[in-house]
Design an enzyme around this catalytic site. Structure first.
Site, mmCIF file in Angstrom:
data_model
loop_
_atom_site.group_PDB
_atom_site.id
_atom_site.type_symbol
_atom_site.label_atom_id
_atom_site.label_comp_id
_atom_site.label_asym_id
_atom_site.label_seq_id
_atom_site.Cartn_x
_atom_site.Cartn_y
_atom_site.Cartn_z
ATOM 1 N N GLY A 143 0.846 -1.180 0.000
ATOM 2 C CA GLY A 143 0.000 0.000 0.000
ATOM 3 C C GLY A 143 0.880 1.228 0.000
ATOM 4 O O GLY A 143 2.030 1.178 0.474
ATOM 5 N N GLN A 202 2.857 9.968 1.300
ATOM 6 C CA GLN A 202 4.162 9.300 1.421
ATOM 7 C C GLN A 202 5.120 9.657 0.290
ATOM 8 O O GLN A 202 6.312 9.358 0.372
ATOM 9 C CB GLN A 202 3.982 7.775 1.479
ATOM 10 C CG GLN A 202 3.290 7.309 2.744
ATOM 11 C CD GLN A 202 3.201 5.811 2.793
ATOM 12 O OE1 GLN A 202 2.273 5.226 2.260
ATOM 13 N NE2 GLN A 202 4.183 5.162 3.399
ATOM 14 N N CYS A 222 5.859 -0.046 7.661
ATOM 15 C CA CYS A 222 5.450 1.102 6.858
ATOM 16 C C CYS A 222 6.647 1.566 6.033
ATOM 17 O O CYS A 222 7.755 1.687 6.578
ATOM 18 C CB CYS A 222 4.974 2.228 7.775
ATOM 19 S SG CYS A 222 4.491 3.721 6.898
ATOM 20 N N LEU A 223 6.415 1.854 4.769
ATOM 21 C CA LEU A 223 7.508 2.306 3.899
ATOM 22 C C LEU A 223 8.085 3.641 4.368
ATOM 23 O O LEU A 223 9.211 3.981 4.020
ATOM 24 C CB LEU A 223 7.021 2.418 2.449
ATOM 25 C CG LEU A 223 6.589 1.090 1.809
ATOM 26 C CD1 LEU A 223 5.988 1.341 0.431
ATOM 27 C CD2 LEU A 223 7.769 0.129 1.712
ATOM 28 N N HIS A 276 -4.503 0.926 7.425
ATOM 29 C CA HIS A 276 -3.181 1.561 7.476
ATOM 30 C C HIS A 276 -3.107 2.721 6.474
ATOM 31 O O HIS A 276 -2.654 3.828 6.824
ATOM 32 C CB HIS A 276 -2.118 0.490 7.169
ATOM 33 C CG HIS A 276 -0.701 0.967 7.185
ATOM 34 N ND1 HIS A 276 0.250 0.492 8.060
ATOM 35 C CD2 HIS A 276 -0.056 1.891 6.417
ATOM 36 C CE1 HIS A 276 1.405 1.094 7.841
ATOM 37 N NE2 HIS A 276 1.249 1.953 6.842
ATOM 38 N N GLU A 277 -3.580 2.487 5.252
ATOM 39 C CA GLU A 277 -3.478 3.539 4.216
ATOM 40 C C GLU A 277 -4.444 4.695 4.491
ATOM 41 O O GLU A 277 -4.092 5.858 4.300
ATOM 42 C CB GLU A 277 -3.717 2.945 2.822
ATOM 43 C CG GLU A 277 -2.707 1.884 2.410
ATOM 44 C CD GLU A 277 -1.253 2.272 2.643
ATOM 45 O OE1 GLU A 277 -0.901 3.458 2.467
ATOM 46 O OE2 GLU A 277 -0.456 1.395 3.019
ATOM 47 N N HIS A 331 -3.028 6.982 7.025
ATOM 48 C CA HIS A 331 -2.028 7.908 6.474
ATOM 49 C C HIS A 331 -2.686 9.221 6.013
ATOM 50 O O HIS A 331 -2.112 10.294 6.155
ATOM 51 C CB HIS A 331 -1.337 7.290 5.250
ATOM 52 C CG HIS A 331 -0.081 6.540 5.571
ATOM 53 N ND1 HIS A 331 1.009 7.115 6.181
ATOM 54 C CD2 HIS A 331 0.271 5.241 5.332
ATOM 55 C CE1 HIS A 331 1.972 6.204 6.310
ATOM 56 N NE2 HIS A 331 1.551 5.059 5.819
HETATM 57 ZN ZN ZN Z 1 2.554 3.285 5.837
#
Ligand code: ZN
Length: 215
Positions: free
Chosen positions: A69, A74, A127-128, A169-170, A173
């Site tokens: 995701g 991000q 998480c990226l 999660h997304e 964000h």
């Molecule tokens: Zn994330």
């Protein structure tokens, strides 16, 4: 004092500049203000062609990372848009425990979710934008997601298992929330530690040894 021309860029200009590199987009990491900002609802700020190119770049960036995701903030774009896709690789036992089934590519525009029922599921996630680390998050096992897709069509759908975790999660964000805000902080583990100690299908052993509560 520093000044930057980027401050005065419009969103389409910012996105055009990002796309000009042609490759995967740079992913910003925790501490960047944009990750703590409530994203603007998407309402045609990018024209259809630019939105399509931006979504493609988000997907390429997510797959290259690799991740399952990626939300627009991000990559430094404060719009309420995220992409998700999960081929669900891994050991059958772990996949079963997580309810991790393939999630075909999709675009979430202006998403919001609410829990369906009280059940929670707790697993390590990462998480990226917080590279190198993972922590256990107890999330709603089942959520109703509402919003639009990239063509403006209404989305109103129930997600369960790992896909439910990904969309929560997304969506978080897009509200300026990172998974660490809702994680069991005592579970925080480096990727190396997870590989060494916590690769079991469920986080029960980690909870016992590291000292955190599971739902
Ligand atoms: Zn994330």
């Amino acid at each position: 004092m520093t000044t930057s021309t980027t401050t005065h860029q419009s969103l389409p200009e910012r996105v055009e500049e990002l796309l000009a590199s042609g490759g995967p987009l740079p992913i910003v990491t925790a501490g960047e203000p944009v990750l703590r900002t409530v994203a603007e609802p998407y309402d045609g700020q990018l024209d259809d062609a630019l939105l399509e190119r931006f979504v493609r770049a988000l997907r390429d960036t997510m797959l290259a990372a690799p991740g399952v995701g990626l939300a627009a903030p991000q990559v430094g774009v404060p719009l309420s848009i995220a992409v998700v896709e999960d081929a669900a690789p891994g050991a059958p036992e772990s996949l079963r425990a997580r309810g991790r089934v393939p999630l075909p590519f999709r675009v979430l525009v202006n998403p919001s979710y609410e829990p369906e029922g009280d059940a929670r599921a707790a697993f390590f996630e990462g998480c990226l934008s917080v590279p190198g680390w993972q922590a256990v998050v107890a999330r709603h096992a089942r959520v109703r997601l509402r919003g639009q897709d990239e063509h403006g069509r209404t989305v109103d759908e129930v997600f369960t298992g790992w896909p439910a975790r990904i969309v929560q999660h997304e969506t978080d964000h897009l509200r300026g929330t990172l998974y660490l805000d809702v994680a069991r902080t005592r579970s925080l583990s480096s990727n190396e530690a997870v590989a060494e100690y916590w690769s079991q299908p469920t986080p029960e052993a980690a909870a016992r040894v590291l000292g955190f509560e599971l739902p």
